[in-house]
Motif scaffolding. Structure first.
Motif, PDB file in Angstrom:
ATOM      1  N   UNK A  62       0.860  -1.185   0.000  1.00  0.00           N
ATOM      2  CA  UNK A  62       0.000   0.000   0.000  1.00  0.00           C
ATOM      3  C   UNK A  62       0.891   1.228   0.000  1.00  0.00           C
ATOM      4  N   UNK A  63       0.557   2.199  -0.833  1.00  0.00           N
ATOM      5  CA  UNK A  63       1.368   3.406  -0.871  1.00  0.00           C
ATOM      6  C   UNK A  63       0.524   4.592  -1.319  1.00  0.00           C
ATOM      7  N   UNK A  64       1.017   5.783  -0.975  1.00  0.00           N
ATOM      8  CA  UNK A  64       0.349   7.026  -1.346  1.00  0.00           C
ATOM      9  C   UNK A  64       0.700   7.367  -2.784  1.00  0.00           C
ATOM     10  N   UNK A  65      -0.231   8.011  -3.490  1.00  0.00           N
ATOM     11  CA  UNK A  65       0.019   8.438  -4.862  1.00  0.00           C
ATOM     12  C   UNK A  65       1.043   9.561  -4.950  1.00  0.00           C
ATOM     13  N   UNK A  66       1.181  10.128  -6.115  1.00  0.00           N
ATOM     14  CA  UNK A  66       2.222  11.122  -6.390  1.00  0.00           C
ATOM     15  C   UNK A  66       1.832  12.493  -5.829  1.00  0.00           C
ATOM     16  N   UNK A  67       2.812  13.144  -5.245  1.00  0.00           N
ATOM     17  CA  UNK A  67       2.633  14.533  -4.808  1.00  0.00           C
ATOM     18  C   UNK A  67       3.159  15.426  -5.932  1.00  0.00           C
ATOM     19  N   UNK A  68       2.248  15.909  -6.746  1.00  0.00           N
ATOM     20  CA  UNK A  68       2.630  16.677  -7.931  1.00  0.00           C
ATOM     21  C   UNK A  68       2.760  18.143  -7.535  1.00  0.00           C
ATOM     22  N   UNK A  69       3.985  18.550  -7.284  1.00  0.00           N
ATOM     23  CA  UNK A  69       4.235  19.930  -6.875  1.00  0.00           C
ATOM     24  C   UNK A  69       4.242  20.822  -8.113  1.00  0.00           C
ATOM     25  N   UNK A  70       3.095  21.364  -8.418  1.00  0.00           N
ATOM     26  CA  UNK A  70       2.958  22.231  -9.580  1.00  0.00           C
ATOM     27  C   UNK A  70       1.823  21.769 -10.469  1.00  0.00           C
ATOM     28  N   UNK A  71       0.723  22.505 -10.474  1.00  0.00           N
ATOM     29  CA  UNK A  71      -0.399  22.157 -11.335  1.00  0.00           C
ATOM     30  C   UNK A  71      -0.093  22.435 -12.801  1.00  0.00           C
ATOM     31  N   UNK A  72       1.096  23.000 -13.070  1.00  0.00           N
ATOM     32  CA  UNK A  72       1.526  23.175 -14.451  1.00  0.00           C
ATOM     33  C   UNK A  72       1.732  21.866 -15.177  1.00  0.00           C
ATOM     34  N   UNK A  73       1.842  20.758 -14.455  1.00  0.00           N
ATOM     35  CA  UNK A  73       1.954  19.437 -15.082  1.00  0.00           C
ATOM     36  C   UNK A  73       0.617  18.989 -15.691  1.00  0.00           C
ATOM     37  N   UNK A  74      -0.488  19.595 -15.282  1.00  0.00           N
ATOM     38  CA  UNK A  74      -1.801  19.035 -15.576  1.00  0.00           C
ATOM     39  C   UNK A  74      -2.495  19.730 -16.748  1.00  0.00           C
ATOM     40  N   UNK A  75      -3.417  18.968 -17.344  1.00  0.00           N
ATOM     41  CA  UNK A  75      -4.400  19.505 -18.294  1.00  0.00           C
ATOM     42  C   UNK A  75      -5.739  19.510 -17.562  1.00  0.00           C
ATOM     43  N   UNK A  76      -6.289  20.694 -17.374  1.00  0.00           N
ATOM     44  CA  UNK A  76      -7.476  20.803 -16.519  1.00  0.00           C
ATOM     45  C   UNK A  76      -8.181  22.111 -16.860  1.00  0.00           C
ATOM     46  N   UNK A  77      -9.460  22.018 -17.174  1.00  0.00           N
ATOM     47  CA  UNK A  77     -10.224  23.222 -17.536  1.00  0.00           C
ATOM     48  C   UNK A  77     -10.691  24.024 -16.330  1.00  0.00           C
ATOM     49  N   UNK A  78     -10.528  23.480 -15.132  1.00  0.00           N
ATOM     50  CA  UNK A  78     -11.013  24.172 -13.933  1.00  0.00           C
ATOM     51  C   UNK A  78      -9.906  24.879 -13.163  1.00  0.00           C
ATOM     52  N   UNK A  79      -8.669  24.702 -13.581  1.00  0.00           N
ATOM     53  CA  UNK A  79      -7.543  25.303 -12.866  1.00  0.00           C
ATOM     54  C   UNK A  79      -6.824  26.278 -13.793  1.00  0.00           C
ATOM     55  N   UNK A  80      -6.732  27.561 -13.411  1.00  0.00           N
ATOM     56  CA  UNK A  80      -6.116  28.555 -14.298  1.00  0.00           C
ATOM     57  C   UNK A  80      -4.629  28.320 -14.547  1.00  0.00           C
ATOM     58  N   UNK A  81      -3.946  27.608 -13.647  1.00  0.00           N
ATOM     59  CA  UNK A  81      -2.523  27.336 -13.836  1.00  0.00           C
ATOM     60  C   UNK A  81      -2.318  26.220 -14.847  1.00  0.00           C
ATOM     61  N   UNK A  82      -3.268  25.306 -14.938  1.00  0.00           N
ATOM     62  CA  UNK A  82      -3.139  24.147 -15.815  1.00  0.00           C
ATOM     63  C   UNK A  82      -3.319  24.544 -17.282  1.00  0.00           C
ATOM     64  N   UNK A  83      -3.018  23.600 -18.162  1.00  0.00           N
ATOM     65  CA  UNK A  83      -3.213  23.780 -19.596  1.00  0.00           C
ATOM     66  C   UNK A  83      -4.604  23.278 -19.972  1.00  0.00           C
ATOM     67  N   UNK A  84      -5.352  24.006 -20.807  1.00  0.00           N
ATOM     68  CA  UNK A  84      -6.701  23.549 -21.197  1.00  0.00           C
ATOM     69  C   UNK A  84      -6.662  22.174 -21.858  1.00  0.00           C
ATOM     70  N   UNK A  85      -7.719  21.406 -21.649  1.00  0.00           N
ATOM     71  CA  UNK A  85      -7.784  20.046 -22.187  1.00  0.00           C
ATOM     72  C   UNK A  85      -7.816  20.069 -23.711  1.00  0.00           C
ATOM     73  N   UNK A  86      -8.383  21.116 -24.281  1.00  0.00           N
ATOM     74  CA  UNK A  86      -8.390  21.220 -25.749  1.00  0.00           C
ATOM     75  C   UNK A  86      -6.964  21.251 -26.309  1.00  0.00           C
ATOM     76  N   UNK A  87      -6.057  21.903 -25.581  1.00  0.00           N
ATOM     77  CA  UNK A  87      -4.659  21.937 -26.021  1.00  0.00           C
ATOM     78  C   UNK A  87      -4.035  20.539 -25.966  1.00  0.00           C
TER      79      UNK A  87
END
Length: 611
Positions: A351-376
């Motif tokens: 059993x282990x904890x998932x990844x601690x992603x320090x920086x939402x810049x890694x993500x594609x997400x339409x709800x987070x202004x730091x992330x990249x839009x999913x369309x991109x």
């Protein structure tokens, strides 16, 4: 004529019996003002309190013995460097303070008391400086060898007849700067309390601060946390700051005396319990009264615990949440022991904890202004199919608890353990991470900066094990339902998810059963009113029934329950949280929920039979 007997008694108690310490000088002034107002008589001067209400850090300070040996160690074997001087000055200061305590409270007396206090403080200034210098040596470095080197240097400078060589500037710097520390040496400041048979206070009350153990070094400095570890052996890196106040209070009371403190409601959980209540109970302390969940009597929406302890054994009955019980353990429970369950080898690396992603810049997400839009993301996938190799569905605890199918709504760029040169070959993805993650990482140091294109923390072995399987069992780390679900392994799970890569349906039956849920709720932590699943505390200590992996009855019961629950969530378009809210609602009587309860009972019975 200007007072009642009660007011006279209150003033005498305030003058002779009450002591207080706070690191905030304004708090000490307010405490004195409050006591002045409570004991004010019309024709009497203000109650003199300056000798007893003092300013300093009640966690950082040395005993008289430690000052004599110029060491922060509890037992130091070298000679007593300043034993005679320290004892002579402390004894002389004690005489002045005893005279002060014996004076009355008529007009003119406060001036005499102040003069006695100034004389006592003057005698103690040398002793305080020796103690502060030793503390300064500890705080001057972050390694034991460097601290010992500074300690030896200060010994030589303090022993020199040239007073200009004394570490005055260093001690002054300790009290200033970004993380100021004002040491408070209890035995020196209040000698009349500790220079008696069975030394210490008769009682302590307090409302100490709460602070998660992982935040202490950031808010109070790394040397401060190191000092707490020296002060309290057995504490861990997740021990809440409040536990150190429990330990300090226990050392300051005399044998047979008591203390009572307001605490965070996690005082009986995890490292905080182990470093606080558990250590005290195993070293001569007893809990005689506790309120586990007390709503703060004010505007703040806070739930606290209040715990009362004694040094020594206490007589039954004891009081737990208003009920008489024969014992109260460090878990704030009415039966059992103060020991932690063993960590089982059979459950290691499962059993282990998932990844601690320090920086939402890694993500594609339409709800987070730091992330990249999913369309991109879709544009990049269409531009170069190679990009699909490093873009994964991203699942957090919210998706697990809220979505009926746990489908992803976000995606993430994952360079894994690649070197920078390798990662840069994915030109488009690397450019996104450089633009959105690098500026944030640049403000950090250490590994986070050196490997800025990688996540902040991930379990390499766990991820490798997970990717070898088609599906893994998961649970949102924080929830009120503890609903376990299978997920495809080709996903990146956030640090809000716990992953069990080796459990199949028979293992699901056990871990979803009330047997395991009761265990996890007891040994896990809490966040607000939700359960917080800690793999080391909840899973590694949990004994599964022998041969559960090949138990056909468990497999069948787990499968029937899981498939019915999955279909129910899709049919009702409700996630785990809403489904289990209905499951536990006594007013809910729909056929579907009734059937889910029946299947849960059958699964529990299969688990108990397996044991």
């Amino acid at each position: 004529p200007d007072e009642t007997e009660e007011l006279l008694a209150m003033r005498l108690i305030a003058q002779c019996c009450l002591y207080g310490v706070d690191r905030n000088p304004m708090a000490t002034d307010l405490a004195k003002l409050s006591l002045w107002l409570a004991t004010l008589a019309k024709n009497h001067p203000f109650t003199f309190l300056d000798h007893a209400i003092r300013c300093g850090d009640s966690l950082v300070g040395l005993t008289r013995r430690q000052i004599e040996t110029f060491s922060w160690e509890s037992e130091f074997t070298t000679g007593q460097l300043w034993e005679k001087k320290v004892r002579d000055y402390t004894t002389a200061a004690l005489r002045e303070r005893q005279v002060l305590l014996g004076l009355g409270d008529d007009y003119g007396v406060p001036a005499l008391k102040r003069a006695r206090l100034e004389k006592a403080d003057e005698l103690l200034d040398y002793v305080r400086f020796i103690g502060d210098a030793a503390i300064c040596a500890f705080f001057s470095a972050d390694k034991d060898k460097a601290r010992e080197g500074k300690r030896q240097e200060f010994i030589e400078r303090l022993s020199d007849t040239d007073f200009s060589k004394r570490p005055i500037a260093e001690v002054k710097a300790l009290r200033g700067g970004k993380f100021p520390v004002t040491p408070f040496h209890w035995e020196i400041e209040f000698p009349e309390v500790f220079d008696r048979e069975n030394p210490g206070f008769d009682g302590i009350v307090g409302n100490p601060p709460f602070m998660g153990g992982m935040r202490i070094s950031q808010s109070l400095s790394a040397p401060f946390l190191d000092y707490l570890y020296f002060l309290c052996p057995g504490a861990g890196d997740r021990t809440d700051l409040v536990a150190y106040f429990f330990r300090r209070a226990f050392t300051l009371i005399r044998q047979g005396s008591t203390f009572g403190l307001v605490a965070t409601k996690t005082i009986a959980q995890g490292d905080t319990r182990g470093g606080g209540l558990s250590w005290i109970c195993k070293n001569g302390g007893s809990i005689y009264s506790a309120s586990r969940r007390l709503k703060w009597p004010g505007a703040a929406a806070v739930i606290v615990s209040v715990v009362h302890m004694t040094k020594g054994e206490c007589h039954e009955p004891r009081d737990l949440d208003g009920k008489k019980v024969s014992t109260i353990t460090s878990y704030l429970f009415h039966q059992g022991t103060n020991d932690e369950p063993e960590h089982l080898k059979a459950n290691q690396q499962k059993a282990f904890i998932g990844c601690n992603i320090l920086g939402m810049g890694f993500t594609f997400d339409d709800t987070n202004p730091v992330a990249t839009p999913i369309a991109d993301m879709h544009r990049l996938l269409a531009k170069d199919t190679k990009n699909a190799q490093l873009i994964y569905p991203f699942i957090g605890g919210q998706e697990i608890n809220s979505s009926p199918t746990q489908e992803p709504e976000r995606w993430v760029i994952d360079f894994g353990e690649m070197l920078e040169e390798q990662a840069s070959q994915w030109t488009d993805l690397f450019a996104i991470v450089r633009a959105k993650v690098w500026p944030e990482r640049e403000m950090k140091d250490g590994a986070y900066l050196k490997k800025w294109w990688q996540y902040g923390r991930s379990n390499k072995k766990g991820t490798e094990l997970m990717r070898k399987r088609q599906q893994v069992l998961t649970v949102a780390q924080t929830s009120n339902s503890l609903g376990f679900v299978f997920q495809p392994s080709n996903r990146v799970f956030a640090h809000t998810v716990v992953i069990f890569p080796l459990l199949e349906l028979s293992g699901f039956a056990v871990i979803q059963s009330r047997v395991h849920q009761g265990w996890a709720l007891f040994f896990g932590a809490k966040m607000k009113d939700d359960a917080r699943y800690i793999p080391t505390d909840c899973f590694e200590t949990f004994p599964f029934p022998a041969g559960f992996e090949t138990n056909a009855a468990l497999e069948a019961a787990g499968r029937e329950y899981y498939e019915f629950r999955a279909a129910l969530m899709v049919r009702q378009n409700e996630g785990l949280t809403k489904t289990y809210n209905r499951f536990h609602d006594p007013e809910e009587s729909t056929p579907d929920i009734h059937q889910l309860r029946q299947l849960h009972a059958q699964m529990d019975a299969a688990v108990l039979t397996a044991y």
